[in-house]
Design a protein around this motif. Structure first.
Motif, PDB file in Angstrom:
ATOM      1  N   ASN A 270       0.820  -1.213   0.000  1.00  0.00           N
ATOM      2  CA  ASN A 270       0.000   0.000   0.000  1.00  0.00           C
ATOM      3  C   ASN A 270       0.857   1.268   0.000  1.00  0.00           C
ATOM      4  N   PHE A 271       2.133   1.121  -0.293  1.00  0.00           N
ATOM      5  CA  PHE A 271       3.029   2.268  -0.269  1.00  0.00           C
ATOM      6  C   PHE A 271       2.945   3.087  -1.554  1.00  0.00           C
ATOM      7  N   SER A 272       3.269   4.359  -1.409  1.00  0.00           N
ATOM      8  CA  SER A 272       3.452   5.268  -2.544  1.00  0.00           C
ATOM      9  C   SER A 272       4.766   6.002  -2.349  1.00  0.00           C
ATOM     10  N   LEU A 273       5.627   5.955  -3.354  1.00  0.00           N
ATOM     11  CA  LEU A 273       6.890   6.679  -3.302  1.00  0.00           C
ATOM     12  C   LEU A 273       6.860   7.822  -4.303  1.00  0.00           C
ATOM     13  N   ILE A 274       7.394   8.962  -3.888  1.00  0.00           N
ATOM     14  CA  ILE A 274       7.429  10.162  -4.729  1.00  0.00           C
ATOM     15  C   ILE A 274       8.868  10.643  -4.813  1.00  0.00           C
ATOM     16  N   ALA A 275       9.297  10.990  -6.016  1.00  0.00           N
ATOM     17  CA  ALA A 275      10.628  11.568  -6.221  1.00  0.00           C
ATOM     18  C   ALA A 275      10.481  12.847  -7.042  1.00  0.00           C
ATOM     19  N   VAL A 276      11.314  13.837  -6.730  1.00  0.00           N
ATOM     20  CA  VAL A 276      11.264  15.139  -7.410  1.00  0.00           C
ATOM     21  C   VAL A 276      12.632  15.428  -8.032  1.00  0.00           C
TER      22      VAL A 276
END
Length: 349
Positions: free
Chosen positions: A294-300
């Motif tokens: 159920n994880f969400s990873l965000i990279a910028v």
């Protein structure tokens, strides 16, 4: 604590069996009804061998179901089906206590006219729509907690809204020229037989589809407009990947004047620092970082052009993009630890 008694409508589809997989790990849930009209009177393990070792109720038709002793109904039905069914269920005074958590698009649009625009079908339960809350867990937690009907977001919208809503709300990026390029595994298309989803059509290939007209455009624009308090229009193009599950969205946007990439990162970090399931990371991300979880990873990252920011977000389309987020919303409503049933590590390799 007394266990939460659950029924799953559309239990034999992909989101239905994903709910079963996750709820079997939930210590405070009892799966009482599995409803699948087309597969009624069969055992669920006759359709899915991986469920052989579990004592689960037999699949049944909705007409043979009794919701009076159920606490939560999860809807995993096709779009344009849930509205009338839930309208009928809730019209029975014996079912007035029910909490509805719907995974279809039928209650996601605040304005029924917009639902008809994107789904080419009139809304059949407009009175219920007034009670529905958009179930993006980390963003709408306080509203979800009081909701009788929760409309779980679409998988693509979840991957786009989690990074974009905080940035628009804090006026860090322009509301113009937002481009969302998303790629999904084949399970996002559901379990129905389609020629375009056959192995020889999908394998060793990738394709864009519904270009400029995908139904999730309206859903994403609705939620971004609420965040900005001003009309937001986007470009969104989905692609089909030759993998079972997972979504990666690459989002292109422009910073407002005097805003740096560190401002963007600080905003997302501050928003999600205390969240278990959503994390800002500094490294490049891939589907296998989240598949099965159920994880969400965000990279910028800084783009090549002036003021350009490129955001990537990965989720599992069946979990955070559907069944996992539905269970997270149930936990919120019943004032439980949101991680219950969802502390499952990603599958790797």
């Amino acid at each position: 604590m007394k266990k939460i008694r659950v029924a799953i409508l559309g239990a034999s589809g992909y989101t239905g069996i994903e709910l079963i997989r996750l709820l079997l790990n939930h210590p405070l849930v009892e799966i009482c009804e599995l409803i699948a009209n087309s597969n009624a009177d069969q055992e669920i393990h006759e359709l899915y061998d991986h469920l052989t070792n579990f004592n689960l109720p037999k699949l049944k038709k909705i007409d043979n179901s009794d919701f009076s002793k159920i606490d939560v109904v999860f809807g995993c039905l096709p779009h344009s089906t849930s509205q009338q069914i839930f309208k009928n269920i809730l019209s029975d005074k014996n079912n007035s206590h029910l909490t509805i958590i719907d995974l279809s698009a039928d209650f996601r649009y605040d304005n029924p006219a917009n639902y008809q625009k994107w789904y080419d079908h009139p809304h059949l339960a407009t009175e219920l729509q007034k009670q529905a809350v958009y179930g993006l867990s980390e963003i709408n937690r306080s509203k979800i907690k009081k909701a009788r009907i929760v409309a779980c977001p679409g998988c693509y919208p979840t991957s786009a809204l989690l990074p974009l809503i905080p940035l628009l709300k804090n006026n860090l990026i322009s509301a113009n020229d937002i481009i969302i390029d998303s790629k999904s595994g084949v399970s996002g298309a559901g379990r129905n037989l389609k020629t375009s989803n056959l192995f020889c059509e999908i394998n060793n290939s990738i394709k864009a589809y519904s270009i400029g007209k995908h139904r999730h455009i309206g859903e994403i624009e609705q939620e971004l407009t609420k965040a900005k308090n001003h009309t937001v229009n986007i470009e969104f193009t989905p692609h089909l990947l030759p993998v079972n599950r997972g979504i990666i969205s690459t989002i292109y946007c422009k910073t407002n004047d005097n805003i740096t990439i560190n401002d963007i990162k600080n905003c997302l970090s501050t928003t999600y620092d205390d969240e278990y399931f959503v994390k800002l990371v500094e490294h490049e991300i891939a589907l296998h970082n989240v598949v099965g979880s159920n994880f969400s990873l965000i990279a910028v990252n800084q783009g090549n052009c002036s003021k350009s920011i490129i955001i990537t977000c990965v989720i599992d389309n069946l979990c955070k993009g559907a069944s996992g987020q539905a269970i997270q919303n149930m936990n919120i409503i019943f004032d439980l630890d949101e991680k219950l049933g969802l502390e499952i590590n990603p599958l790797f390799p």
